[in-house]
Design a protein around this motif. Sequence first.
Motif, PDB file in Angstrom:
ATOM      1  N   ASN A  78       3.706  34.895  20.407  1.00  0.00           N
ATOM      2  CA  ASN A  78       4.079  35.888  19.396  1.00  0.00           C
ATOM      3  C   ASN A  78       4.440  37.224  20.032  1.00  0.00           C
ATOM      4  O   ASN A  78       5.407  37.869  19.616  1.00  0.00           O
ATOM      5  N   THR A  79       3.699  37.635  21.028  1.00  0.00           N
ATOM      6  CA  THR A  79       3.998  38.891  21.713  1.00  0.00           C
ATOM      7  C   THR A  79       5.369  38.831  22.385  1.00  0.00           C
ATOM      8  O   THR A  79       6.183  39.757  22.254  1.00  0.00           O
ATOM      9  N   VAL A  80       5.627  37.760  23.084  1.00  0.00           N
ATOM     10  CA  VAL A  80       6.921  37.604  23.754  1.00  0.00           C
ATOM     11  C   VAL A  80       8.048  37.556  22.723  1.00  0.00           C
ATOM     12  O   VAL A  80       9.089  38.205  22.893  1.00  0.00           O
ATOM     13  N   SER A  81       7.856  36.825  21.646  1.00  0.00           N
ATOM     14  CA  SER A  81       8.889  36.721  20.609  1.00  0.00           C
ATOM     15  C   SER A  81       9.186  38.063  19.969  1.00  0.00           C
ATOM     16  O   SER A  81      10.352  38.425  19.765  1.00  0.00           O
ATOM     17  N   SER A  86      12.745  42.656  19.331  1.00  0.00           N
ATOM     18  CA  SER A  86      12.931  44.116  19.351  1.00  0.00           C
ATOM     19  C   SER A  86      14.046  44.503  20.323  1.00  0.00           C
ATOM     20  O   SER A  86      14.885  45.344  20.020  1.00  0.00           O
ATOM     21  N   ARG A  87      14.029  43.864  21.463  1.00  0.00           N
ATOM     22  CA  ARG A  87      15.065  44.159  22.461  1.00  0.00           C
ATOM     23  C   ARG A  87      16.447  43.755  21.947  1.00  0.00           C
ATOM     24  O   ARG A  87      17.423  44.494  22.136  1.00  0.00           O
ATOM     25  N   LEU A  88      16.533  42.602  21.314  1.00  0.00           N
ATOM     26  CA  LEU A  88      17.815  42.182  20.746  1.00  0.00           C
ATOM     27  C   LEU A  88      18.313  43.189  19.713  1.00  0.00           C
ATOM     28  O   LEU A  88      19.508  43.527  19.690  1.00  0.00           O
ATOM     29  N   GLN A  89      17.424  43.666  18.864  1.00  0.00           N
ATOM     30  CA  GLN A  89      17.824  44.637  17.844  1.00  0.00           C
ATOM     31  C   GLN A  89      18.295  45.935  18.475  1.00  0.00           C
ATOM     32  O   GLN A  89      19.280  46.529  18.029  1.00  0.00           O
ATOM     33  N   ARG A  90      17.601  46.386  19.526  1.00  0.00           N
ATOM     34  CA  ARG A  90      18.032  47.602  20.231  1.00  0.00           C
ATOM     35  C   ARG A  90      19.398  47.418  20.841  1.00  0.00           C
ATOM     36  O   ARG A  90      20.263  48.291  20.777  1.00  0.00           O
TER      37      ARG A  90
END
Length: 95
Positions: A78-81, A86-90
């Motif tokens: 879950n943490t990795v996902s 978040s990175r994809l959204q940024r």
Amino acid sequence: MDRFGSDLSAGGSGCKVDASTIMKQVKVQIVAANAQELLQRMTDKCFKKCIGKPGSSLDNSEQKCIVMCMDRYMDAWNTVSQTYNSRLQRERGRM
């Protein structure tokens, strides 16, 4: 004909299936395959870690180990996902 140049039928009923319906079905299948792979990997790793001598039943320490291992694995997943999403959204926001 659809935009791909062919008529696609659903279940032989002669109904046309549009590309968005096919994409939704493919996405559902991908999610199911990913969940199955996650469960398989978690099972393999926790079995190797927790089960010393396979037998007809698990003793208390093996049961506790399996539970803790699976909980930690899911927490890590879950943490990795969340971090990945978040990175994809940024990255999408920069475009």
